[in-house]
Design a protein around this motif. Structure first.
Motif, PDB file in Angstrom:
ATOM      1  N   ASP A 215       0.840  -1.198   0.000  1.00 29.49           N
ATOM      2  CA  ASP A 215       0.000   0.000   0.000  1.00 29.49           C
ATOM      3  C   ASP A 215       0.871   1.243   0.000  1.00 29.49           C
ATOM      4  OD1 ASP A 215      -2.590  -1.245   0.166  1.00 29.49           O
ATOM      5  OD2 ASP A 215      -2.130  -1.754   2.248  1.00 29.49           O
TER       6      ASP A 215
ATOM      7  N   THR B 232       0.370   5.939  -0.356  1.00 27.08           N
ATOM      8  CA  THR B 232      -0.564   7.066  -0.374  1.00 27.08           C
ATOM      9  C   THR B 232      -0.073   8.155  -1.314  1.00 27.08           C
ATOM     10  OG1 THR B 232      -1.167   6.610   1.926  1.00 27.08           O
ATOM     11  CG2 THR B 232      -1.741   8.777   1.059  1.00 27.08           C
TER      12      THR B 232
ATOM     13  N   ASP C  48      -0.878  12.220  -2.183  1.00 27.97           N
ATOM     14  CA  ASP C  48      -1.593  13.351  -1.600  1.00 27.97           C
ATOM     15  C   ASP C  48      -1.496  14.623  -2.436  1.00 27.97           C
ATOM     16  OD1 ASP C  48       1.032  13.980  -1.206  1.00 27.97           O
ATOM     17  OD2 ASP C  48       0.960  13.969   0.997  1.00 27.97           O
TER      18      ASP C  48
ATOM     19  N   ASN D 128      -4.238  -0.911  -7.961  1.00 31.38           N
ATOM     20  CA  ASN D 128      -5.598  -0.593  -7.530  1.00 31.38           C
ATOM     21  C   ASN D 128      -6.642  -1.544  -8.102  1.00 31.38           C
ATOM     22  OD1 ASN D 128      -4.670   1.528  -5.945  1.00 31.38           O
ATOM     23  ND2 ASN D 128      -4.888   3.030  -7.585  1.00 31.38           N
TER      24      ASN D 128
ATOM     25  N   GLN E  70      -4.577   7.126  -8.057  1.00 30.39           N
ATOM     26  CA  GLN E  70      -5.613   8.012  -7.537  1.00 30.39           C
ATOM     27  C   GLN E  70      -5.096   8.748  -6.314  1.00 30.39           C
ATOM     28  OE1 GLN E  70      -8.602   5.041  -6.724  1.00 30.39           O
ATOM     29  NE2 GLN E  70      -7.773   4.542  -4.708  1.00 30.39           N
ATOM     30  N   THR E  71      -5.707   9.883  -6.051  1.00 34.15           N
ATOM     31  CA  THR E  71      -5.385  10.605  -4.828  1.00 34.15           C
ATOM     32  C   THR E  71      -5.912   9.817  -3.626  1.00 34.15           C
ATOM     33  OG1 THR E  71      -5.534  12.711  -5.998  1.00 34.15           O
ATOM     34  CG2 THR E  71      -5.652  12.782  -3.596  1.00 34.15           C
ATOM     35  N   GLY E  72      -5.075   9.685  -2.617  1.00 31.22           N
ATOM     36  CA  GLY E  72      -5.450   8.906  -1.438  1.00 31.22           C
ATOM     37  C   GLY E  72      -4.731   7.578  -1.407  1.00 31.22           C
ATOM     38  N   GLU E  73      -5.441   6.538  -0.961  1.00 29.08           N
ATOM     39  CA  GLU E  73      -4.841   5.221  -0.800  1.00 29.08           C
ATOM     40  C   GLU E  73      -4.720   4.496  -2.142  1.00 29.08           C
ATOM     41  OE1 GLU E  73      -3.512   4.094   2.058  1.00 29.08           O
ATOM     42  OE2 GLU E  73      -4.005   6.114   2.761  1.00 29.08           O
ATOM     43  N   ASN E  74      -3.572   3.834  -2.330  1.00 22.35           N
ATOM     44  CA  ASN E  74      -3.306   3.066  -3.535  1.00 22.35           C
ATOM     45  C   ASN E  74      -2.674   1.735  -3.147  1.00 22.35           C
ATOM     46  OD1 ASN E  74      -3.466   5.003  -6.221  1.00 22.35           O
ATOM     47  ND2 ASN E  74      -2.978   6.155  -4.368  1.00 22.35           N
TER      48      ASN E  74
ATOM     49  N   ASP F 183      -7.015  -0.531   0.811  1.00 19.38           N
ATOM     50  CA  ASP F 183      -7.830  -0.815   2.000  1.00 19.38           C
ATOM     51  C   ASP F 183      -8.001  -2.306   2.252  1.00 19.38           C
ATOM     52  OD1 ASP F 183      -8.260   1.966   2.393  1.00 19.38           O
ATOM     53  OD2 ASP F 183      -9.884   1.922   0.919  1.00 19.38           O
TER      54      ASP F 183
END
Length: 584
Positions: A179, A181, A183, A204, A236-240, A322
């Motif tokens: 994982d 992130t 930002d 993803n 993507q913005t956020g979690e990857n 996630d």
């Protein structure tokens, strides 16, 4: 009166025909020559090459018959805007008096890792008139230096529990994940990846690219190809999350007549994701000790023997953000250096190029169903099925049938060419083998409790995706069928290397076989990259200290010293006029 009208019409006709002819003859024509189909290293806008003097080629288009190029000018810039603003800051040939339009080697400023370069061409025709500039094309460099690599080779680590039901059991093919992130806004992202073995990359939850059996077969002790992917749209913005599925492939599985573990005992993975942000900063996500692994649904995979897949062992969401990987194990980082040099993908990759539906289903024995695809092909099949959890369906592949309608497999010798799929029992299930291929026309299905239909099996045709460049068709059906057989045979035997057979337990790159076939091969396909850039490098890698070349390449058996490659070199010079095929 009639004579006068006929005379007038004759005069008009003569003038109508004569004026354009004389205009062309004396150069009084408004038709201009046009430059189209720009290619670098024989590819349209190649991504991730490592040739530091790329060979540039283009085609000409003109309405005037007999038109020729008498001069050219190439411009190369570090950005498209610089190129269009007439600032070719990398290379400007000026006007070069030459009719050469293929394999013009770049001779500009040094090229840098990961950079994209834009280029265009204009030419002068036989009248001395210049064309317009071509539309811009580009090429992008891969990682040129060993120091560019931050990634470490990783593999399966020690599993805490070797029991069959544990997700971290070491009995099956591994899954890897990490994982991270993001930002801030992304400008672009590139994934550079490869394996000692074969792999499928994911970001993803999405499969990256369409390549099959990457990185392909080379002598991994000499040369390991890496692949380059534009993955900007997958982030993507956020979690990857980034991950990969790994198989034995040619590295650790059965290879031709040489058996298993020719290059190593277990596969390893190397991935490097480079992210450039809009604010000018960058970030690298690479394989290292922070990654995790678990075993997935592939119980075993082998190019010759087949694949065993247990859908009950699938791990939903393992390659997505996630996902809770707390129960996954630590990876093993390969401490000893890998001797093979990392090089960019030299030839086209293996891809699924066509699908074939069955033409008939028979039942030569109770519970044994034979699907006839109507065409001898190379690849594997898509299985669509429903059933109870734990029900195992067996797929065996064959090129011909016995007189009683059962499949004939004696010609395969030790190659089992058998896939097993165990259902999870959740409605309709679709299975496509990941890391095996077979040569076949017939598929035997056993272990299925229902009544099969034709849509249960679909043939997936796989081969090195070199573009077809020749076409031959006559009024004679037999000749047309012969040409069709030749093309299908070429597709089936051009899979990472030019093999002697895609079905039995050999599948080696015999120099004698391609020596005989190279004339037809170069007519049917553009094989400049597949044979010239890739396989002849395999041959060079296997050259012995006394200068002799092996009988097969990559060299895993069978001797050396027979000049089975000689006609190939000659044919390449005739067909493509370049030095790619010159042995060292």
């Amino acid at each position: 009166m009639r004579k006068s009208i006929n005379l007038l019409l004759s005069v008009v006709l003569v003038v109508t025909l004569w004026v354009p002819v004389t205009d062309i003859a004396f150069g009084a024509t408004d038709e201009k020559i046009e430059v189209i189909d720009l290619r670098a290293e024989y590819t349209d806008n190649p991504l991730g090459i490592d040739v530091t003097k790329p060979r540039l080629s283009w085609k000409l288009q003109a309405d005037e018959r007999g038109q020729t190029q008498t001069a050219y000018q190439i411009q190369v810039a570090s950005s498209e805007s610089e190129l269009l603003n007439d600032n070719p800051d990398m290379w400007d040939t000026g006007k070069v008096e030459s009719d050469q339009s293929v394999n013009v080697a770049y001779e500009g400023e040094p090229l840098e890792s990961g950079k994209r370069y834009y280029w265009r061409v204009k030419v002068w025709d036989k009248h001395g008139s210049s064309s317009e500039w071509s539309d811009p094309a580009w090429w992008e460099m891969g990682l040129l230096e060993e120091s560019d690599w931050q990634a470490e080779w990783i593999g399966k680590g020690e599993a805490p529990d070797e029991s069959e039901d544990n997700a971290s059991s070491s009995s099956s093919e591994p899954l890897f994940r990490k994982d991270f992130t993001i930002d801030k806004p992304i400008k672009r992202a590139r994934l550079y990846s490869t394996a000692l073995g074969v792999y499928e990359p994911y970001i993803n939850g999405e499969r990256v690219g369409e390549d099959i059996f990457a990185p392909g077969w080379t002598d991994y002790h000499q040369r390991i190809q890496y692949q380059t992917y534009d993955v900007t749209e997958l982030l993507q913005t956020g979690e990857n999350a980034i991950g990969a599925m790994l198989g034995d492939g040619w590295y650790a599985g059965h290879v031709g007549l040489a058996g298993r573990h020719v290059y190593g005992e277990k596969p390893h993975l190397l991935m490097q994701l480079e992210i450039d942000y809009e604010d000018g900063t960058s970030e690298t996500v690479a394989t290292d000790g922070s990654w995790k692994w678990a075993t997935g649904p592939i119980v075993s995979s082998d190019m010759l023997m087949g694949e065993t897949y247990d859908a009950r062992k699938e791990i939903p969401g393992w390659n997505a953000p996630d996902f809770d990987d707390a129960d996954w194990s630590e990876v093993d980082v390969l401490e000893e250096g890998v001797s093979g040099e990392l090089v960019a993908q030299a030839g086209p990759t293996v891809q699924v190029t066509e699908e074939i539906e069955p033409v008939e289903i028979t039942e030569p024995e109770p519970g044994t169903y034979v699907f006839d695809l109507g065409q001898n092909m190379v690849g594997n099949v898509r299985l669509k099925v429903s059933g109870e959890a734990g029900e195992t369906i067996t797929l065996r592949h064959a090129e011909v049938l016995n007189p009683d309608g059962t499949i004939y497999t004696a010609n395969l010798r030790s190659a089992k060419a058998t896939d097993h799929y165990t259902l999870k029992g959740e409605g309709e299930e679709i299975y496509e083998p990941h890391f095996t291929f077979h040569g076949f026309r017939y598929v035997e299905v056993t272990g299925y409790s229902g009544e099969p239909t034709k849509d249960m099996i679909t043939g997936r045709v796989m081969h090195t995706a070199a573009p077809f460049s020749g076409h031959f068709e006559t009024s004679n059906d037999m000749l047309n069928q012969l040409q069709s057989n030749i093309r299908w045979g070429q597709r089936g035997n051009f899979l990472s290397i030019p093999t002697d057979t895609p079905a039995r337990d050999e599948r080696l790159g015999w120099t004698g076989d391609i020596n005989v076939f190279v004339g037809a091969a170069t007519f049917n396909m553009d094989v400049t990259r597949f044979l010239g850039s890739k396989w002849l490098q395999d041959l060079r890698d296997a050259q012995s200290e006394n200068g002799a070349y092996p009988d097969v390449a990559p060299d895993v058996c069978c001797g050396e010293g027979n000049a089975g490659w000689g006609m190939l070199v000659s044919r390449f010079r005739t067909r493509y006029g370049n030095g790619t095929a010159t042995p060292e």
